[in-house]
Design a protein around this motif. Structure first.
Motif, PDB file in Angstrom:
ATOM      1  N   TYR A  17     -11.914  17.917  52.229  1.00  0.00           N
ATOM      2  CA  TYR A  17     -10.900  18.966  52.352  1.00  0.00           C
ATOM      3  C   TYR A  17     -10.716  19.708  51.032  1.00  0.00           C
ATOM      4  CZ  TYR A  17      -6.317  21.123  53.040  1.00  0.00           C
ATOM      5  OH  TYR A  17      -5.282  22.018  53.108  1.00  0.00           O
ATOM      6  N   VAL A  18     -10.587  18.939  49.930  1.00  0.00           N
ATOM      7  CA  VAL A  18     -10.404  19.550  48.607  1.00  0.00           C
ATOM      8  C   VAL A  18     -11.642  20.344  48.203  1.00  0.00           C
ATOM      9  CG1 VAL A  18     -10.073  19.052  46.146  1.00  0.00           C
ATOM     10  CG2 VAL A  18      -8.737  17.806  47.870  1.00  0.00           C
ATOM     11  N   PHE A  19     -12.817  19.772  48.456  1.00  0.00           N
ATOM     12  CA  PHE A  19     -14.062  20.468  48.123  1.00  0.00           C
ATOM     13  C   PHE A  19     -14.184  21.781  48.887  1.00  0.00           C
ATOM     14  CE2 PHE A  19     -18.355  21.005  46.781  1.00  0.00           C
ATOM     15  CZ  PHE A  19     -19.028  21.539  47.876  1.00  0.00           C
ATOM     16  N   ASP A  20     -13.837  21.747  50.160  1.00  0.00           N
ATOM     17  CA  ASP A  20     -13.932  22.953  50.978  1.00  0.00           C
ATOM     18  C   ASP A  20     -13.014  24.056  50.458  1.00  0.00           C
ATOM     19  OD1 ASP A  20     -12.603  24.272  53.805  1.00  0.00           O
ATOM     20  OD2 ASP A  20     -14.777  24.291  53.585  1.00  0.00           O
ATOM     21  N   TYR A  21     -11.834  23.665  49.997  1.00  0.00           N
ATOM     22  CA  TYR A  21     -10.886  24.650  49.462  1.00  0.00           C
ATOM     23  C   TYR A  21     -11.389  25.227  48.141  1.00  0.00           C
ATOM     24  CZ  TYR A  21      -6.673  26.592  47.365  1.00  0.00           C
ATOM     25  OH  TYR A  21      -5.776  27.426  46.760  1.00  0.00           O
ATOM     26  N   ILE A  22     -11.833  24.361  47.221  1.00  0.00           N
ATOM     27  CA  ILE A  22     -12.273  24.817  45.904  1.00  0.00           C
ATOM     28  C   ILE A  22     -13.573  25.619  45.995  1.00  0.00           C
ATOM     29  CG2 ILE A  22     -13.077  24.017  43.631  1.00  0.00           C
ATOM     30  CD1 ILE A  22     -11.094  21.733  43.839  1.00  0.00           C
ATOM     31  N   ALA A  23     -14.430  25.276  46.951  1.00  0.00           N
ATOM     32  CA  ALA A  23     -15.722  25.968  47.101  1.00  0.00           C
ATOM     33  C   ALA A  23     -15.548  27.436  47.449  1.00  0.00           C
ATOM     34  CB  ALA A  23     -16.554  25.272  48.167  1.00  0.00           C
ATOM     35  N   SER A  24     -14.362  27.806  47.898  1.00  0.00           N
ATOM     36  CA  SER A  24     -14.109  29.214  48.207  1.00  0.00           C
ATOM     37  C   SER A  24     -14.002  30.055  46.944  1.00  0.00           C
ATOM     38  CB  SER A  24     -12.802  29.337  49.005  1.00  0.00           C
ATOM     39  OG  SER A  24     -12.861  28.569  50.188  1.00  0.00           O
ATOM     40  N   PHE A  25     -13.817  29.420  45.790  1.00  0.00           N
ATOM     41  CA  PHE A  25     -13.588  30.151  44.542  1.00  0.00           C
ATOM     42  C   PHE A  25     -14.644  29.891  43.470  1.00  0.00           C
ATOM     43  CE2 PHE A  25      -9.512  29.131  46.534  1.00  0.00           C
ATOM     44  CZ  PHE A  25      -8.970  30.404  46.716  1.00  0.00           C
ATOM     45  N   TYR A  26     -15.365  28.758  43.580  1.00  0.00           N
ATOM     46  CA  TYR A  26     -16.290  28.393  42.520  1.00  0.00           C
ATOM     47  C   TYR A  26     -17.660  28.057  43.102  1.00  0.00           C
ATOM     48  CZ  TYR A  26     -11.939  28.001  39.866  1.00  0.00           C
ATOM     49  OH  TYR A  26     -10.743  28.271  39.285  1.00  0.00           O
ATOM     50  N   SER A  27     -18.613  27.901  42.176  1.00  0.00           N
ATOM     51  CA  SER A  27     -19.971  27.547  42.590  1.00  0.00           C
ATOM     52  C   SER A  27     -20.005  26.114  43.107  1.00  0.00           C
ATOM     53  CB  SER A  27     -20.927  27.669  41.399  1.00  0.00           C
ATOM     54  OG  SER A  27     -20.598  26.712  40.399  1.00  0.00           O
ATOM     55  N   PHE A  28     -21.119  25.749  43.690  1.00  0.00           N
ATOM     56  CA  PHE A  28     -21.261  24.415  44.277  1.00  0.00           C
ATOM     57  C   PHE A  28     -21.066  23.321  43.225  1.00  0.00           C
ATOM     58  CE2 PHE A  28     -22.601  21.376  47.398  1.00  0.00           C
ATOM     59  CZ  PHE A  28     -23.281  20.402  46.695  1.00  0.00           C
ATOM     60  N   TYR A  34     -14.741  19.870  40.007  1.00  0.00           N
ATOM     61  CA  TYR A  34     -13.306  20.065  40.132  1.00  0.00           C
ATOM     62  C   TYR A  34     -12.695  19.225  41.254  1.00  0.00           C
ATOM     63  CZ  TYR A  34     -14.025  24.094  37.045  1.00  0.00           C
ATOM     64  OH  TYR A  34     -14.358  24.915  35.993  1.00  0.00           O
ATOM     65  N   SER A  35     -13.379  19.161  42.381  1.00  0.00           N
ATOM     66  CA  SER A  35     -12.852  18.379  43.501  1.00  0.00           C
ATOM     67  C   SER A  35     -12.867  16.881  43.181  1.00  0.00           C
ATOM     68  CB  SER A  35     -13.643  18.662  44.778  1.00  0.00           C
ATOM     69  OG  SER A  35     -15.003  18.303  44.629  1.00  0.00           O
ATOM     70  N   SER A  36     -13.892  16.425  42.464  1.00  0.00           N
ATOM     71  CA  SER A  36     -13.948  15.005  42.060  1.00  0.00           C
ATOM     72  C   SER A  36     -12.801  14.679  41.128  1.00  0.00           C
ATOM     73  CB  SER A  36     -15.280  14.697  41.376  1.00  0.00           C
ATOM     74  OG  SER A  36     -16.361  14.905  42.258  1.00  0.00           O
TER      75      SER A  36
END
Length: 329
Positions: A17-28, A34-36
């Motif tokens: 869930y966190v990765f999906d949200y952050i991936a909208s703004f940053y690279s993979f 950041y999500s980790s």
């Protein structure tokens, strides 16, 4: 293992869930880092609250100490974001807004950890209560079975049979008394309270049965009652266990010099019950009846009773005292 499995599934879901949200703004790659970081901090706060703050601070030191500890925990968490600059990266450029966003986000997981702890505590206590109730029921059942033993019933019925063969007038009296005893155990045994006078009466009937049997020491059975009427009711079938115990382990049946002395007294709502008997051979007289009695007393009174056992000079003595119920049933 099931709990660990559910925790792993929960954090896997949160990570995605966190990765999906952050991936909208940053690279993979940045999103992974950041999500980790975010999930690691959330996880640390979650389990510190679950395993440290709630059981050791809230329960033992109170709400004020727990609130203070929570503030310190969240402050330390935000400090990590602040000094790494990730409060700006993940939340907001404005310090106040980033703090508000941090608190709203991380307080949610603190609350979830509280919910997990609360239900774990609830179901653990419920399971413990059920276990204690089950142990109490088993103890009471074992106690009830041990109080009027098959050995006593066999001897009583055998004596009644012998008396009927010689057409003794004692046989009907003995049979009627035995019926009264069994009826009392059947109808009073499962009650929480019964009249003290009823307990005294059933002891007298039990002793009468022994005298009907023409035992050797029948003239040395003494039952003394000193009642100030301060106790109206007691848990049923406590005293009869001790009474039966002296006839099972004492020598009064075969020894004309054997004796049984029973004293029951009440004063200021307290009951003192003492029973002493002679025996010829020293040994471990504390049978299953006494062990079950001790368990039942623990269930009934907690630590508010006294059970004292003395074994010396061929005399076995048991003293029981507790506070009774002064009200009528």
């Amino acid at each position: 293992m099931n709990k660990i499995y559910y925790h792993l599934l929960f954090w896997m879901f949160i990570s995605l869930y966190v990765f999906d949200y952050i991936a909208s703004f940053y690279s993979f790659k940045e999103s992974i880092i950041y999500s980790s970081f975010e999930v690691t901090i959330l996880c640390a706060e979650f389990y510190i609250n679950l395993f440290v703050l709630l059981p050791f601070v809230l329960i033992k030191k109170g709400k004020i100490a727990y609130t203070t500890a929570l503030i310190i925990l969240l402050s330390l968490g935000f400090s990590v974001y602040y000094f790494t600059g990730l409060n700006i990266t993940l939340y907001d450029d404005d310090l106040l807004m980033s703090m508000i966003s941090f608190l709203l986000n991380h307080s949610l997981y603190i609350f979830i950890s509280y919910i997990v702890w609360f239900f774990n505590k609830y179901f653990t206590e419920k399971q413990l209560r059920l276990q204690l109730e089950n142990e109490k029921l088993q103890t009471e059942m074992m106690l009830l079975k041990s109080q009027i033993s098959p050995h006593f019933l066999f001897n009583a019925l055998n004596n009644i049979y012998s008396l009927t063969l010689i057409k003794s007038d004692t046989a009907p009296k003995m049979l009627a008394t035995l019926a009264d005893i069994l009826r009392y155990f059947l109808y009073e045994g499962d009650r929480k309270q019964t009249f003290l006078t009823s307990e005294i009466e059933i002891i007298n009937k039990y002793l009468q049965i022994q005298k009907y049997r023409q035992i050797e020491g029948m003239n040395n059975i003494n039952f003394n009652v000193s009642d100030d009427n301060s106790v109206k009711q007691v848990p049923p079938l406590l005293f009869i266990t001790l009474v039966e115990n002296v006839f099972k382990h004492g020598d009064i049946i075969e020894n004309k010099n054997g004796f049984v002395n029973i004293d029951l007294g009440t004063a200021n709502n307290k009951i003192e019950f003492t029973i002493a008997n002679s025996f010829q051979f020293k040994g471990n007289n504390e049978g299953i009846g006494l062990k079950n009695l001790a368990s039942q007393l623990k269930n009934l009174f907690g630590n508010n009773y006294q059970l004292k056992i003395e074994d010396s000079n061929s005399i076995y003595k048991v003293s029981l005292s507790f506070y009774g119920n002064k009200d009528n049933i």
